[in-house]
Design a protein around this motif. Structure first.
Motif, mmCIF file in Angstrom:
data_model
loop_
_atom_site.group_PDB
_atom_site.id
_atom_site.type_symbol
_atom_site.label_atom_id
_atom_site.label_comp_id
_atom_site.label_asym_id
_atom_site.label_seq_id
_atom_site.Cartn_x
_atom_site.Cartn_y
_atom_site.Cartn_z
ATOM 1 N N SER A 38 0.839 -1.196 0.000
ATOM 2 C CA SER A 38 0.000 0.000 0.000
ATOM 3 C C SER A 38 0.877 1.250 0.000
ATOM 4 N N TRP A 39 1.890 1.273 0.849
ATOM 5 C CA TRP A 39 2.805 2.418 0.924
ATOM 6 C C TRP A 39 3.531 2.624 -0.405
ATOM 7 N N ARG A 40 3.974 1.526 -1.025
ATOM 8 C CA ARG A 40 4.671 1.631 -2.318
ATOM 9 C C ARG A 40 3.764 2.227 -3.399
ATOM 10 N N ARG A 41 2.512 1.839 -3.392
ATOM 11 C CA ARG A 41 1.564 2.397 -4.365
ATOM 12 C C ARG A 41 1.371 3.900 -4.128
ATOM 13 N N ILE A 42 1.223 4.276 -2.882
ATOM 14 C CA ILE A 42 1.044 5.702 -2.568
ATOM 15 C C ILE A 42 2.285 6.481 -2.969
ATOM 16 N N LYS A 43 3.444 5.939 -2.689
ATOM 17 C CA LYS A 43 4.706 6.593 -3.067
ATOM 18 C C LYS A 43 4.780 6.762 -4.584
ATOM 19 N N ARG A 44 4.381 5.726 -5.338
ATOM 20 C CA ARG A 44 4.377 5.818 -6.807
ATOM 21 C C ARG A 44 3.408 6.897 -7.273
ATOM 22 N N LEU A 45 2.228 6.970 -6.654
ATOM 23 C CA LEU A 45 1.240 7.993 -7.025
ATOM 24 C C LEU A 45 1.761 9.399 -6.721
ATOM 25 N N GLU A 46 2.517 9.533 -5.644
ATOM 26 C CA GLU A 46 3.155 10.827 -5.328
ATOM 27 C C GLU A 46 4.243 11.140 -6.348
ATOM 28 N N ASP A 47 5.098 10.162 -6.627
ATOM 29 C CA ASP A 47 6.207 10.367 -7.567
ATOM 30 C C ASP A 47 5.708 10.723 -8.965
ATOM 31 N N GLU A 48 4.583 10.156 -9.370
ATOM 32 C CA GLU A 48 4.037 10.407 -10.699
ATOM 33 C C GLU A 48 3.148 11.645 -10.742
ATOM 34 N N GLY A 49 2.983 12.312 -9.590
ATOM 35 C CA GLY A 49 2.247 13.572 -9.561
ATOM 36 C C GLY A 49 0.741 13.445 -9.438
ATOM 37 N N VAL A 50 0.234 12.233 -9.278
ATOM 38 C CA VAL A 50 -1.207 12.073 -9.081
ATOM 39 C C VAL A 50 -1.590 12.673 -7.728
ATOM 40 N N ILE A 51 -0.800 12.382 -6.719
ATOM 41 C CA ILE A 51 -0.980 12.989 -5.393
ATOM 42 C C ILE A 51 0.075 14.080 -5.281
ATOM 43 N N SER A 52 -0.386 15.322 -5.206
ATOM 44 C CA SER A 52 0.567 16.439 -5.209
ATOM 45 C C SER A 52 0.775 17.052 -3.831
ATOM 46 N N GLY A 53 0.064 16.588 -2.830
ATOM 47 C CA GLY A 53 0.254 17.118 -1.488
ATOM 48 C C GLY A 53 -0.891 16.703 -0.579
ATOM 49 N N TYR A 54 -0.771 17.059 0.665
ATOM 50 C CA TYR A 54 -1.785 16.754 1.674
ATOM 51 C C TYR A 54 -2.136 18.063 2.363
ATOM 52 N N HIS A 55 -3.434 18.356 2.439
ATOM 53 C CA HIS A 55 -3.858 19.667 2.905
ATOM 54 C C HIS A 55 -5.050 19.560 3.847
ATOM 55 N N ALA A 56 -5.177 20.558 4.688
ATOM 56 C CA ALA A 56 -6.382 20.707 5.491
ATOM 57 C C ALA A 56 -7.364 21.539 4.679
ATOM 58 N N GLY A 148 -17.682 23.222 -4.255
ATOM 59 C CA GLY A 148 -16.522 24.022 -4.533
ATOM 60 C C GLY A 148 -15.227 23.563 -3.905
ATOM 61 N N GLN A 149 -15.107 22.309 -3.592
ATOM 62 C CA GLN A 149 -13.886 21.833 -2.961
ATOM 63 C C GLN A 149 -13.061 21.055 -3.973
ATOM 64 N N PHE A 150 -11.871 21.571 -4.277
ATOM 65 C CA PHE A 150 -11.015 20.894 -5.247
ATOM 66 C C PHE A 150 -10.390 19.639 -4.667
ATOM 67 N N ASN A 151 -10.424 19.471 -3.353
ATOM 68 C CA ASN A 151 -9.895 18.233 -2.792
ATOM 69 C C ASN A 151 -10.881 17.084 -3.012
ATOM 70 N N HIS A 152 -12.021 17.353 -3.634
ATOM 71 C CA HIS A 152 -12.975 16.294 -3.943
ATOM 72 C C HIS A 152 -13.087 16.083 -5.449
ATOM 73 N N LEU A 153 -11.953 16.173 -6.155
ATOM 74 C CA LEU A 153 -11.958 15.884 -7.575
ATOM 75 C C LEU A 153 -12.415 14.447 -7.811
ATOM 76 N N PRO A 154 -13.203 14.210 -8.828
ATOM 77 C CA PRO A 154 -13.610 12.829 -9.106
ATOM 78 C C PRO A 154 -12.425 11.989 -9.533
ATOM 79 N N VAL A 155 -12.402 10.752 -9.098
ATOM 80 C CA VAL A 155 -11.334 9.824 -9.458
ATOM 81 C C VAL A 155 -11.771 9.099 -10.727
ATOM 82 N N PRO A 156 -10.970 9.171 -11.817
ATOM 83 C CA PRO A 156 -11.395 8.561 -13.088
ATOM 84 C C PRO A 156 -11.528 7.048 -12.994
#
Length: 158
Positions: A38-56, A148-156
């Protein structure tokens, strides 16, 4: 080009989108994986720019920003240098949440917050009208927000 996402990737993205404070163990459990894969997948998604950060996610009204405005700005010189100078200056204004270069009659669309109409008027007169190369400014006020929340973008889907 979008990256290929399988069902597990989409489930991880949705879980993080909905609650970025989940632990790696909770995330792994939600997608039926052990923690390491699970961690490796998340890391790959971060590295590929799908996940660009974590925000409140902040509530603008709770922070005292009762006004949300969409501001169309036209600049008087249509060249790269004028645009770059404008972009740098507008990005320095904290009340400007978003800046988009757009097509059509205006050159830029700004999303702006202010405490109230008086505060917006002052921001308009003292900051926005004085930005480099500004030719015209048209303001549209949000009267009601439905979504109006961009943190709720639809996942394709696959």
């Amino acid at each position: 080009m979008p990256i290929e996402l399988d069902k597990t990737d989409r489930l991880l993205i949705q879980a993080l989108r909905d609650n970025a404070r989940l632990t790696s163990g909770e995330l792994a459990q939600r997608v039926n994986l052990s923690q390491s894969p699970s961690w490796r997948r998340i890391k790959r998604l971060e590295d590929e720019g799908v996940i660009s950060g974590y925000h409140a996610s902040l509530d603008r009204r709770a922070l005292g920003y009762g006004v949300l405005a969409f501001v169309l700005v036209g600049i008087d010189r249509q060249n790269e240098e004028a645009s770059r100078i404008f972009e740098a200056a507008v990005c320095e204004i904290p009340e400007v949440l978003m800046v988009h270069g757009i097509s059509g009659a205006a050159d830029f669309l700004l999303v702006v917050v202010a405490q109230d109409l008086d505060a917006y008027s002052e921001l308009l007169q003292r900051r926005l009208h004085r930005l480099p190369a500004v030719r015209q400014v048209h303001t549209h006020f949000s009267l009601q927000e439905f979504k109006g929340q961009f943190n709720h973008l639809p996942v394709p889907e696959c």
